[in-house]
Design an enzyme around this catalytic site. Structure first.
Site, PDB file in Angstrom:
ATOM      1  N   SER A 141       0.945  -1.183   0.187  1.00  0.00           N
ATOM      2  CA  SER A 141       0.128   0.131  -0.074  1.00  0.00           C
ATOM      3  C   SER A 141       0.901   1.316   0.145  1.00  0.00           C
ATOM      4  O   SER A 141       1.994   1.030   0.206  1.00  0.00           O
ATOM      5  CB  SER A 141      -1.006  -0.224   1.210  1.00  0.00           C
ATOM      6  N   TYR A 154      -2.013  -1.477  10.228  1.00  0.00           N
ATOM      7  CA  TYR A 154      -1.915  -1.554   8.993  1.00  0.00           C
ATOM      8  C   TYR A 154      -0.624  -1.077   8.365  1.00  0.00           C
ATOM      9  O   TYR A 154       0.100  -1.890   7.523  1.00  0.00           O
ATOM     10  CB  TYR A 154      -3.284  -0.628   8.428  1.00  0.00           C
TER      11      TYR A 154
HETATM   12  P1  NAD Z   1     -11.773  -6.152  -0.199  1.00  0.00           P
HETATM   13  O1  NAD Z   1     -12.383  -6.055   1.293  1.00  0.00           O
HETATM   14  O2  NAD Z   1     -12.480  -6.131  -1.343  1.00  0.00           O
HETATM   15  O3  NAD Z   1     -11.118  -7.668  -0.492  1.00  0.00           O
HETATM   16  C1  NAD Z   1     -10.431  -8.339   0.467  1.00  0.00           C
HETATM   17  C2  NAD Z   1     -10.780 -10.027   0.501  1.00  0.00           C
HETATM   18  O4  NAD Z   1      -9.622 -10.704   1.263  1.00  0.00           O
HETATM   19  C3  NAD Z   1     -12.238 -10.285   0.704  1.00  0.00           C
HETATM   20  O5  NAD Z   1     -12.826 -11.112  -0.314  1.00  0.00           O
HETATM   21  C4  NAD Z   1     -12.213 -11.141   2.179  1.00  0.00           C
HETATM   22  O6  NAD Z   1     -13.158 -12.068   2.143  1.00  0.00           O
HETATM   23  C5  NAD Z   1     -10.598 -11.711   2.048  1.00  0.00           C
HETATM   24  N1  NAD Z   1     -10.168 -11.999   3.223  1.00  0.00           N
HETATM   25  C6  NAD Z   1     -10.026 -11.194   4.517  1.00  0.00           C
HETATM   26  N2  NAD Z   1      -9.696 -12.024   5.425  1.00  0.00           N
HETATM   27  C7  NAD Z   1      -8.903 -13.143   4.958  1.00  0.00           C
HETATM   28  C8  NAD Z   1      -8.276 -14.224   5.403  1.00  0.00           C
HETATM   29  N3  NAD Z   1      -7.871 -14.347   6.606  1.00  0.00           N
HETATM   30  N4  NAD Z   1      -7.970 -15.036   4.640  1.00  0.00           N
HETATM   31  C9  NAD Z   1      -8.404 -15.140   3.110  1.00  0.00           C
HETATM   32  N5  NAD Z   1      -9.088 -14.225   2.570  1.00  0.00           N
HETATM   33  C10 NAD Z   1      -9.391 -13.218   3.525  1.00  0.00           C
HETATM   34  O7  NAD Z   1     -10.337  -5.537  -0.124  1.00  0.00           O
HETATM   35  P2  NAD Z   1      -9.431  -4.818  -1.013  1.00  0.00           P
HETATM   36  O8  NAD Z   1      -9.531  -3.245  -1.201  1.00  0.00           O
HETATM   37  O9  NAD Z   1      -9.499  -5.327  -2.434  1.00  0.00           O
HETATM   38  O10 NAD Z   1      -7.949  -5.125  -0.733  1.00  0.00           O
HETATM   39  C11 NAD Z   1      -7.236  -6.166  -0.995  1.00  0.00           C
HETATM   40  C12 NAD Z   1      -5.792  -5.806  -0.388  1.00  0.00           C
HETATM   41  O11 NAD Z   1      -5.364  -4.682  -1.144  1.00  0.00           O
HETATM   42  C13 NAD Z   1      -5.504  -5.703   0.899  1.00  0.00           C
HETATM   43  O12 NAD Z   1      -4.519  -6.235   1.283  1.00  0.00           O
HETATM   44  C14 NAD Z   1      -5.582  -4.276   1.294  1.00  0.00           C
HETATM   45  O13 NAD Z   1      -4.778  -3.941   2.255  1.00  0.00           O
HETATM   46  C15 NAD Z   1      -4.820  -3.944  -0.268  1.00  0.00           C
HETATM   47  N6  NAD Z   1      -4.977  -2.349  -0.381  1.00  0.00           N
HETATM   48  C16 NAD Z   1      -6.149  -1.864  -0.735  1.00  0.00           C
HETATM   49  C17 NAD Z   1      -6.298  -0.736  -1.043  1.00  0.00           C
HETATM   50  C18 NAD Z   1      -7.612  -0.109  -1.098  1.00  0.00           C
HETATM   51  O14 NAD Z   1      -7.711   1.407  -0.979  1.00  0.00           O
HETATM   52  N7  NAD Z   1      -8.782  -0.761  -1.616  1.00  0.00           N
HETATM   53  C19 NAD Z   1      -5.083   0.215  -1.194  1.00  0.00           C
HETATM   54  C20 NAD Z   1      -3.824  -0.361  -0.970  1.00  0.00           C
HETATM   55  C21 NAD Z   1      -4.015  -1.830  -0.661  1.00  0.00           C
END
Ligand code: NAD
Length: 259
Positions: A141, A154
């Protein structure tokens, strides 16, 4: 571009992981959609590939050692090895440090760091044995580089992924295994949609103000990063053929953070 590569994407039932899995699938890969949400993972796999030939749903809690080891074995057995891992599963819990519950801190580090370690170890076993290299991508991130209030675990975990990626880059080089970290800015996914009202309440400002003055303030264009922006970067890194790009982190954030 990724024809016949076998890829595992964790957290692929939703958001960023789902789009990465889709773009890998469209690039010709065999894709395992791993997620805690087993029904969601199965539905995504069925949507990509109703025949089940090149996509499979996989119920996996990335914090559970036995579940990760068994899940990765199942993918390798079904598709013939493992070439690409995207360690992407993640959640967000926000609170000031002085009020953070220890159990929430532990939960955050377990998903983001234990999950990255366990899936890496399980995949490396196959990548080393196969002798055809591999690519591991960690979902970092901008918070791998920068801090924000209310996000202590985080930010800690996302910084930690840089360290893991660099060690695995050094250890994996002899086996042709590359590791890189993608560092997205804010992407409109369920994870971010949940944070907007939470941050508004915690900071005492409107939801619109959270978007404009907290999330997108430092971008060059006031735009959210998209799942497509991040998935294209993942395809590029997964398909990149040499150790020239390893141990790196790529920031995909509309200029929010520049280095
Ligand atoms: P999201 O909530 O849309 O998807 C996350 C998925 O992870 C969900 O399907 C959830 O069921 C799954 N999950 C949660 N805990 C789990 C576990 N213990 N085992 C297996 N699966 C699990 O979130 P997203 O925004 O797509 O985030 C995905 C990644 O991207 C994360 O690591 C997040 O930190 C990172 N990220 C997101 C953003 C953003 O702005 N959305 C920015 C930077 C980084």
């Amino acid at each position: 571009m990724m024809t016949d590569k076998v890829a595992v994407v964790t957290g692929a039932a939703s958001g960023i992981g789902r789009e990465i899995a889709k773009q890998f699938f469209d690039a010709g890969a065999k894709v395992a959609i791993a997620d805690l949400n087993a029904d969601g993972a199965a539905a995504v796999a069925a949507e990509f590939d109703p025949s089940g030939t090149r996509a499979m749903g996989l119920a996996m809690d990335v914090t559970n050692e036995a579940a990760v080891d068994a899940g990765i074995e199942a993918v390798a057995a079904r598709f013939g090895g493992i070439d690409v891992l995207v360690s992407n599963a993640g959640i967000q819990i926000v609170a000031p440090v002085n009020e953070f519950k220890f159990s929430d801190w532990q939960k955050m580090l377990a998903i983001h760091l234990d999950g990255a370690f366990l899936t890496t170890r399980a995949c490396l076993k196959h990548m080393y044995a196969q002798g055809r290299g591999g690519s591991i991508i960690y979902m970092g991130s901008v918070h791998s580089k920068e801090a924000s209030v209310l996000k202590a675990p985080y930010v800690t975990a996302k910084h930690g992924l840089l360290g893991l990626a660099r060690v695995v880059a050094k250890e994996g080089a002899a086996h042709g295994v590359r590791t890189n970290v993608i560092c997205p800015g804010f992407v409109r996914t369920p994870l971010v949609d949940k944070q907007i009202p939470e941050q508004a309440a915690a900071l005492g400002i409107s939801e619109e103000a959270v978007i404009k003055t907290v999330m997108l303030k430092a971008t060059v264009d006031g735009e959210f990063t998209t799942v497509d922006d991040v998935a294209r970067t993942a395809v590029f890194l997964a398909a990149f053929p040499t150790n020239a790009l390893t141990g790196q982190s790529i920031i995909v954030s509309h200029g929010w953070f520049m280095e």
